[in-house]
Write a protein that holds these residues in place. Structure first.
Motif, mmCIF file in Angstrom:
data_model
loop_
_atom_site.group_PDB
_atom_site.id
_atom_site.type_symbol
_atom_site.label_atom_id
_atom_site.label_comp_id
_atom_site.label_asym_id
_atom_site.label_seq_id
_atom_site.Cartn_x
_atom_site.Cartn_y
_atom_site.Cartn_z
ATOM 1 N N ASP A 72 0.835 -1.083 0.037
ATOM 2 C CA ASP A 72 -0.031 0.076 -0.169
ATOM 3 C C ASP A 72 0.857 1.401 0.031
ATOM 4 O O ASP A 72 0.706 2.309 -0.589
ATOM 5 C CB ASP A 72 -1.012 -0.109 1.287
ATOM 6 N N ALA A 73 1.956 1.172 0.757
ATOM 7 C CA ALA A 73 2.806 2.323 0.925
ATOM 8 C C ALA A 73 3.425 2.863 -0.412
ATOM 9 O O ALA A 73 3.585 3.605 -0.791
ATOM 10 C CB ALA A 73 4.017 2.142 1.848
ATOM 11 N N PHE A 74 3.830 1.633 -1.177
ATOM 12 C CA PHE A 74 4.426 1.868 -2.483
ATOM 13 C C PHE A 74 3.217 2.675 -3.437
ATOM 14 O O PHE A 74 3.724 3.449 -4.093
ATOM 15 C CB PHE A 74 4.722 0.457 -3.337
ATOM 16 N N VAL A 75 2.108 2.177 -3.317
ATOM 17 C CA VAL A 75 1.084 2.876 -4.238
ATOM 18 C C VAL A 75 1.017 4.080 -3.793
ATOM 19 O O VAL A 75 0.974 5.171 -4.528
ATOM 20 C CB VAL A 75 -0.004 2.198 -4.139
ATOM 21 N N TYR A 76 0.829 4.561 -2.557
ATOM 22 C CA TYR A 76 0.534 5.920 -1.980
ATOM 23 C C TYR A 76 1.994 6.791 -2.488
ATOM 24 O O TYR A 76 1.697 7.946 -2.928
ATOM 25 C CB TYR A 76 0.690 5.880 -0.318
ATOM 26 N N GLN A 77 3.204 6.027 -2.248
ATOM 27 C CA GLN A 77 4.176 7.022 -2.818
ATOM 28 C C GLN A 77 4.300 7.161 -4.234
ATOM 29 O O GLN A 77 4.775 8.401 -5.067
ATOM 30 C CB GLN A 77 5.763 6.237 -2.330
ATOM 31 N N LYS A 78 3.891 6.300 -5.078
ATOM 32 C CA LYS A 78 3.691 6.389 -6.403
ATOM 33 C C LYS A 78 2.864 7.607 -6.839
ATOM 34 O O LYS A 78 3.346 8.142 -7.759
ATOM 35 C CB LYS A 78 3.239 4.786 -6.967
ATOM 36 N N ILE A 79 1.722 7.789 -6.362
ATOM 37 C CA ILE A 79 0.764 8.639 -6.558
ATOM 38 C C ILE A 79 1.474 10.037 -6.154
ATOM 39 O O ILE A 79 1.260 10.895 -6.788
ATOM 40 C CB ILE A 79 -0.625 8.482 -6.258
ATOM 41 N N ALA A 80 1.914 9.910 -4.915
ATOM 42 C CA ALA A 80 2.393 11.048 -4.362
ATOM 43 C C ALA A 80 3.429 11.808 -5.102
ATOM 44 O O ALA A 80 3.327 13.137 -5.515
ATOM 45 C CB ALA A 80 2.918 11.105 -2.901
ATOM 46 N N ASP A 81 4.362 10.887 -5.511
ATOM 47 C CA ASP A 81 5.846 11.614 -6.308
ATOM 48 C C ASP A 81 6.269 10.321 -6.858
ATOM 49 O O ASP A 81 7.281 9.715 -6.260
ATOM 50 C CB ASP A 81 6.826 12.156 -5.344
ATOM 51 N N ALA A 82 5.888 9.996 -8.092
ATOM 52 C CA ALA A 82 6.371 8.811 -8.894
ATOM 53 C C ALA A 82 7.879 8.768 -9.123
ATOM 54 O O ALA A 82 8.440 7.719 -9.503
ATOM 55 C CB ALA A 82 5.648 8.548 -9.976
ATOM 56 N N ARG A 83 8.361 9.798 -9.064
ATOM 57 C CA ARG A 83 10.121 10.001 -9.156
ATOM 58 C C ARG A 83 11.005 8.974 -8.368
ATOM 59 O O ARG A 83 12.053 8.765 -8.709
ATOM 60 C CB ARG A 83 10.485 11.507 -9.105
ATOM 61 N N ILE A 84 10.337 8.999 -6.873
ATOM 62 C CA ILE A 84 11.247 8.169 -6.169
ATOM 63 C C ILE A 84 11.318 6.668 -6.586
ATOM 64 O O ILE A 84 12.513 6.251 -6.345
ATOM 65 C CB ILE A 84 10.437 8.286 -4.566
#
Lengths: 256, 174
Positions: B130-142
């Motif tokens: 879930d945390a991956f999905v959150y980060q992906k939407i928030a800032d996909a560049r990470i």
């Protein structure tokens, strides 16, 4: 525009939206319609308007004289725009040349975004129909700088969604689909785009220039819309025109 | 244009050398671009209670996923989501469907991966969290520095709660 054409257009558009497995292939009937439109491009009228307007400023002959080339050389010369013009001290598009010419004639130049200017630009570029784009980005330091600025502007991520032109037009996404629209090839060498603008946009029922098209993408993708003629917009045009170098100019283009 | 106006273009040549810098429209808009720049990539912590089964949150996520903005959206937004921002402008949604297919999507694009059956294929299989999905939407560049995806939290396009709503929708059973 004639209502007949409008109706035909909207039918074509509707039909092109109904896709099955072969999502984006045009049906035979659509293709025939498109072919007919390209034979009889609604923007031909605007190009003719542009010719009339240029006529009041001395026509092709006056333009050639103004640019310091022979009338015979005019088409090849036009196929090299945007270019650096020493007298102006900047890299300019054809519309900006027209502004200068109007001012030198003792008149207030038309706004770059005016419909008459679009018509004039379309006509003037159409003088080079059949010529191959011959922009020279190494001609002088100013052109080199414009190309570099254009590339930078193309790559810069900005706006509400953090997108750049490259997000949707880099060579690795060309041909993929953005919300039912196939992404056109702009980034790769040999792209034809710059040879096809100004063009008639069927979805907008009007003649649009290349910089006006950039603005459309900026608006849709939430990038701050840069004004036509700005250093950065001319630079973008230089950058993308260089990608189309060698492509045969065919104005007015016809676009979705 | 009126013929008479255009006619006047012919008459009168200027007596003075033209200052082309004044007559040619050619603004330098570097400041405008500077102000519009995307901030550097940022790592985010998924807030507690972010991923939820709350049907309202999932409905908001779905709506944001499938619509461009408050002006263009056809259906009425679900509870807790407005068509306009506080200052009256149309609210921007995600338009994720422009690039991603998902269950029931209409006219989806394929620039990004197909997000259908995401729970089964990616979460339950352990490939993604879930945390991956959150980060992906928030800032996909990470996850991918050269991503073509939109940046949604670093740009302040959405609030953390809205990102949670979208993530909840993607990982929900459909």
């Amino acid at each position: 525009m004639k209502t007949g054409i409008k109706i035909a257009l909207s039918v074509a558009m509707l039909a092109s939206l109904s896709f099955g497995g072969e999502q984006f292939a045009m049906s035979a009937a659509d293709r025939a319609m498109y072919a007919e439109m390209s034979e009889n491009n609604p923007a031909d009228i605007m190009v003719a308007d542009g010719e009339e307007l240029l006529g009041y400023m001395g026509g092709d002959e006056g333009l050639a004289k103004y640019l310091g080339v022979s009338e015979d050389d005019l088409p090849t010369y036009i196929a090299g725009f945007p270019r650096y013009i020493k007298k102006f001290g900047m890299v300019v598009g054809l519309d900006q040349v027209i502004q200068a010419m109007m001012a030198d004639g003792g008149n207030k130049p038309l706004k770059l975004k005016s419909g008459n200017m679009f018509s004039l630009l379309a006509y003037v570029k159409s003088i080079a129909n059949g010529e191959k784009i011959n922009i020279d980005i190494n001609a002088n330091p100013q052109m080199k700088a414009a190309y570099a600025l254009g590339e930078k502007t193309f790559m810069t991520r900005r706006g509400g969604r953090g997108l750049s032109c490259n997000s949707c037009h880099s060579s690795d996404v060309v041909g993929r689909v953005l919300r039912t629209q196939k992404l056109p090839d702009l980034g790769a060498k040999g792209a034809k785009s710059a040879a096809t603008w100004p063009a008639y946009r069927m979805t907008k029922s009007s003649l649009r220039t290349m910089q006006r098209r950039f603005q459309g993408c900026m608006k849709n993708a939430l990038l701050k819309v840069l004004p036509i003629g700005s250093k950065q917009m001319v630079a973008l045009e230089v950058y993308l025109t260089a990608k189309s170098k060698g492509s045969e100019i065919s104005i007015p283009g016809l676009k979705r | 244009m009126k013929r008479t106006i255009m006619m006047s273009l012919l008459v009168g040549a200027s007596l003075f050398a033209t200052d082309y810098a004044k007559v040619i429209t050619h603004p330098d808009v570097s400041k405008m671009i500077q102000k519009d720049l995307l901030a550097p990539p940022k790592v985010y912590m998924m807030p507690t209670g972010c991923i939820t089964n709350d049907p309202d949150a999932i409905a908001r996520g779905k709506y944001i996923f499938n619509n461009l903005n408050g002006k263009k959206a056809k259906k009425t937004p679900p509870k807790g989501l407005s068509r306009k921002t506080k200052n009256g402008k149309p609210k921007q949604y995600g338009n994720c469907v422009a690039c991603h297919n998902i269950e029931g999507a209409k006219g989806a694009g394929n620039i990004g991966p197909n997000l259908s059956h995401y729970k089964k294929n990616f979460i339950d299989s352990g490939a993604r969290t879930d945390a991956f999905v959150y980060q992906k939407i928030a800032d996909a560049r990470i996850d991918n520095p050269t991503t073509h995806m939109t940046i949604n939290l670093t740009t302040k396009l959405f609030t953390p709660r809205e990102v949670c709503d979208i993530a909840s929708y993607i990982v929900s059973p459909k």
